[in-house]
Write a protein that holds these residues in place. Structure first.
Motif, mmCIF file in Angstrom:
data_model
loop_
_atom_site.group_PDB
_atom_site.id
_atom_site.type_symbol
_atom_site.label_atom_id
_atom_site.label_comp_id
_atom_site.label_asym_id
_atom_site.label_seq_id
_atom_site.Cartn_x
_atom_site.Cartn_y
_atom_site.Cartn_z
ATOM 1 N N LYS A 181 0.861 -1.190 0.000
ATOM 2 C CA LYS A 181 0.000 0.000 0.000
ATOM 3 C C LYS A 181 0.896 1.239 0.000
ATOM 4 N N GLU A 182 0.543 2.178 -0.831
ATOM 5 C CA GLU A 182 1.299 3.421 -0.917
ATOM 6 C C GLU A 182 0.311 4.562 -1.098
ATOM 7 N N PHE A 183 0.566 5.673 -0.388
ATOM 8 C CA PHE A 183 -0.293 6.835 -0.542
ATOM 9 C C PHE A 183 0.483 8.112 -0.244
ATOM 10 N N ILE A 184 -0.002 9.201 -0.808
ATOM 11 C CA ILE A 184 0.595 10.518 -0.596
ATOM 12 C C ILE A 184 -0.096 11.166 0.599
ATOM 13 N N VAL A 185 0.704 11.814 1.444
ATOM 14 C CA VAL A 185 0.194 12.545 2.595
ATOM 15 C C VAL A 185 0.574 14.013 2.421
ATOM 16 N N ARG B 294 4.746 17.617 1.819
ATOM 17 C CA ARG B 294 4.216 16.430 1.147
ATOM 18 C C ARG B 294 5.145 15.243 1.386
ATOM 19 N N ARG C 188 5.385 10.603 0.993
ATOM 20 C CA ARG C 188 4.848 9.349 0.463
ATOM 21 C C ARG C 188 4.993 8.304 1.558
ATOM 22 N N GLU D 139 -5.917 -1.320 3.599
ATOM 23 C CA GLU D 139 -6.582 -0.247 2.849
ATOM 24 C C GLU D 139 -7.327 0.679 3.812
ATOM 25 N N GLY E 63 -4.787 2.650 5.871
ATOM 26 C CA GLY E 63 -4.178 3.722 5.087
ATOM 27 C C GLY E 63 -5.079 4.947 4.993
ATOM 28 N N ILE E 64 -6.363 4.729 4.818
ATOM 29 C CA ILE E 64 -7.317 5.836 4.760
ATOM 30 C C ILE E 64 -7.321 6.587 6.093
ATOM 31 N N LYS F 192 -3.903 8.556 6.519
ATOM 32 C CA LYS F 192 -3.854 9.755 5.681
ATOM 33 C C LYS F 192 -4.704 10.863 6.303
#
Length: 133
Positions: free
Chosen positions: A6-10, A96, A98, A119, A122-123, A126
């Protein structure tokens, strides 16, 4: 072995995100509130997490690497024969970052359960990290 990635931008500075991630005993308040409802540290230093869905897991800290903003842990005593995860924060410019979260799990079928949990986590991460930016 199954790997869940899982990868997401913060929208928050990497140093701030890392500070929350590396706070091993405050994951339920600083990193993933709502997804996690409680965290206690046992006599051996492992964290006992209670998830919003009622699941309880024991996570043992494997290591904290401040230079690379990387934390590793393993889950013990659960249904998985093997569960090892890392989370790492990368600078993506001012304000910003990652967030990369990788879990290796056995048996492979556990990935179908771990993936959706990650998932949801992660939500929650973030949201919490951006609210405190």
């Amino acid at each position: 072995m199954a790997t869940v990635y899982k990868e997401f931008i913060v929208e928050a500075d990497a140093a701030q995100v890392w500070d929350a991630l590396r706070d091993f005993g405050a994951v339920h308040t600083r990193l993933a509130p709502g997804f996690l409802t409680a965290c206690t540290i046992d006599a051996e230093g492992a964290r006992i997490l209670t998830f919003a869905n009622g699941l309880v897991a024991r996570e043992v800290l494997v290591g904290i690497d401040d230079a690379h903003r990387r934390l590793a842990y393993t889950v013990t005593g659960g249904q998985a024969a093997h569960h090892h995860a890392t989370a790492q924060v990368f600078d993506e410019g001012e304000g910003r970052s990652r967030f990369v979260w990788i879990t290796d799990v056995l048996p492979d079928a556990m990935a179908a359960y771990v993936g959706p949990m990650m998932e949801q986590g992660g939500i929650a991460m973030k949201k919490a990290l951006e609210q405190h930016a």
